[in-house]
Design a protein around this motif. Sequence first.
Motif, short mmCIF file in Angstrom:
data_model
loop_
_atom_site.label_atom_id
_atom_site.label_comp_id
_atom_site.label_asym_id
_atom_site.label_seq_id
_atom_site.Cartn_x
_atom_site.Cartn_y
_atom_site.Cartn_z
N GLN A 51 45.57 77.40 44.41
CA GLN A 51 46.10 76.26 43.67
C GLN A 51 45.17 75.09 43.95
N GLY A 60 46.45 73.20 38.92
CA GLY A 60 46.46 74.52 38.31
C GLY A 60 46.18 75.59 39.32
N THR A 61 46.33 76.83 38.86
CA THR A 61 46.06 78.01 39.68
C THR A 61 44.82 78.69 39.11
N ALA A 63 42.70 81.35 37.76
CA ALA A 63 42.94 82.66 37.16
C ALA A 63 41.69 83.52 37.20
N GLU A 73 44.96 78.16 35.26
CA GLU A 73 46.22 78.26 34.53
C GLU A 73 47.01 77.01 34.90
N ALA A 75 49.78 75.92 33.06
CA ALA A 75 51.18 76.17 32.71
C ALA A 75 51.26 77.66 32.39
N PRO A 76 52.43 78.27 32.42
CA PRO A 76 52.53 79.70 32.12
C PRO A 76 51.89 80.02 30.76
N GLY A 77 50.87 80.86 30.79
CA GLY A 77 50.18 81.27 29.57
C GLY A 77 49.16 80.28 29.05
N GLN A 79 45.66 78.49 29.81
CA GLN A 79 44.48 78.51 30.67
C GLN A 79 43.40 77.60 30.11
#
Length: 104
Positions: A51, A60-61, A63, A73, A75-77, A79
């Motif tokens: 993170q 963000g994380t 990916a 990423e 938010a979910p989905g 990128q």
Amino acid sequence: MHGMDDGGQVLQQVLFFGLLILGLYLLAIRPQRARARALSRVRHAVQVGSQVITTAGIHGTVAALQDDQALLEIAPGVQVRFDRAAIIALVEPATDKPVSDEEA
């Protein structure tokens, strides 16, 4: 005796400028180099799943990593591709507390 005064003034000027340069180094150049080294360590510690926080303040994380780019990423989905140079901090997952440059 007039010659001694000129030599003393020259020595004082040289000493003044020497101290000025030393002060500049200690107050500006040296800390900047330390920050740059610490930031470099943070960027090299980034791995998939880390993170992070970017220079724009985006959390963000990671990916995926490619050469000098990171796919984050945010938010979910969702990128977004960033230069690795845009990453300024790692975030501890348990506390969401940014890891400072000195701690990295």
